[in-house]
Design a protein around this motif. Structure first.
Motif, PDB file in Angstrom:
ATOM      1  N   ASN A 199       0.929  -1.372  -0.066  1.00 42.79           N
ATOM      2  CA  ASN A 199      -0.025   0.143  -0.114  1.00 42.79           C
ATOM      3  C   ASN A 199       0.822   1.276  -0.029  1.00 42.79           C
ATOM      4  N   SER A 200       2.206   1.279  -0.070  1.00 43.41           N
ATOM      5  CA  SER A 200       2.891   2.392  -0.446  1.00 43.41           C
ATOM      6  C   SER A 200       3.002   3.032  -1.550  1.00 43.41           C
ATOM      7  N   ASP A 201       3.112   4.515  -1.528  1.00 44.21           N
ATOM      8  CA  ASP A 201       3.319   5.334  -2.779  1.00 44.21           C
ATOM      9  C   ASP A 201       4.590   5.498  -3.113  1.00 44.21           C
ATOM     10  N   THR A 252       7.696   5.094  -5.271  1.00 41.69           N
ATOM     11  CA  THR A 252       8.119   4.700  -6.717  1.00 41.69           C
ATOM     12  C   THR A 252       9.491   4.268  -6.991  1.00 41.69           C
TER      13      THR A 252
END
Length: 319
Positions: A185-187, A189
């Motif tokens: 669920n991490s944003d 990149t």
């Protein structure tokens, strides 16, 4: 009547509001312990000797001829000494799923690196089981070779010009590259979006140095073993793990609540490592790697552990 009044007082006391300064009932959730020797770096790890500007870390020693038959190693050679001992002593990992790990059901060491080490034993003895494994952390690899505790290290070890100053390497047997693993669920990149965030890697690895030197400014967290990184990520003690994509693929296979993100931001050519005094053994193993590439053995081992094989790395020689 007196007994009824006492009961009413107890009920009213139980319903009274708890003072705002009172400690929570049950003492709250315990803070998960950090792995032993986990350290947040305040500066990049100290460098080693400066290599020559002309160094090509992927170039190794050319084989001098065809492989001798198993069990018939040339007199006076490093391979003959290994043969006389009766077993090859190989440094490997036991914490990196798919590359070098201990099977929890059989207790045996398995993985891509382990299978390649067994092929070296097969070439010397004719028996892939004539091998003694020594489990090493990233930091222990070079000292174990320098002290003569192992004959060879096959442990996701990147051939670098700095390391060539202390040990010798075979030709490249697997080409990897450093990426990033984060919770699903991490944003995040990639390495560029980890500025100020804690990123885990093992002590003594090129991955740790690469994290500490990243332009985005992450906080590098050093631990002894890669499994320590995975535990810290699962407990929220670090925001990401960054190392070779081969290692991260094993983590993602173990924990479906993680994902690998971002492009490769380094080149990590893996070589088998040897003590400096054993150049004949390096040439022997390079001849073996030529054969494993040509006869399909390398592809079969890759298929077993890492999936559909690409073309094996092309050997580069320095003499």
């Amino acid at each position: 009547m007196r007994r009824l009044s006492a009961v009413l007082l107890l009920v009213l006391a139980a319903c009274a509001p708890v003072p705002s300064g009172a400690p929570p009932i049950g003492g709250g959730s315990p803070v998960p312990p950090r792995p032993a020797d986990a350290v947040e770096l305040t500066a990049p790890p100290s460098g080693q000797d400066v290599p020559p500007a002309s160094c090509d870390p992927t170039a190794s020693l050319r084989p001098t001829g065809p492989l001798p038959p198993p069990g018939q190693m040339p007199a006076g050679s490093t391979m003959a000494r290994v043969q006389q001992r009766g077993r090859l002593v190989a440094g490997v990992d036991q914490n990196t799923y798919l590359m070098g790990f201990r099977n929890p059901f059989s207790g045996e060491l398995e993985g891509f690196d382990v299978d390649l080490a067994r092929e070296v034993a097969r070439a010397v003895f004719g028996d892939p089981g004539a091998i003694q494994f020594t489990v090493l952390t990233s930091e222990q690899r070079i000292p174990a070779l320098e002290r003569g505790e192992v004959d060879i290290v096959v442990r996701t070890m990147t051939a670098t010009c700095e390391r060539w100053q202390r040990v010798d390497f075979s030709t490249v047997y697997l080409q990897a590259g450093q990426r990033v693993l984060v919770p699903a669920n991490s944003d995040v990149t990639g390495i560029g979006s980890l500025g100020g965030k804690r990123v885990c890697a093992t002590k003594g690895s090129s991955s740790l140095a690469n994290v500490a030197a990243a332009a985005s400014g992450p906080v590098a967290v050093s631990v002894p073993n890669w499994t320590d990184c995975l535990v810290m990520l699962q407990q929220g003690q670090v925001d990401a793990i960054s190392t070779d994509d081969t290692i991260l693929a094993g983590f993602a296979a173990q924990d479906p609540y993680t994902k690998v993100v971002g492009p490769q931001f380094t080149s990590e050519p893996y070589g088998m490592a040897f003590p400096k005094a054993g150049e004949d053994f390096v040439r022997f193993v390079n001849a073996l790697l030529e054969r494993l590439r040509a006869d399909g053995t390398w592809a079969r081992i890759h298929q077993r552990w890492l999936g559909d094989p690409p073309e094996p790395p092309v050997a580069v020689y320095r003499d």
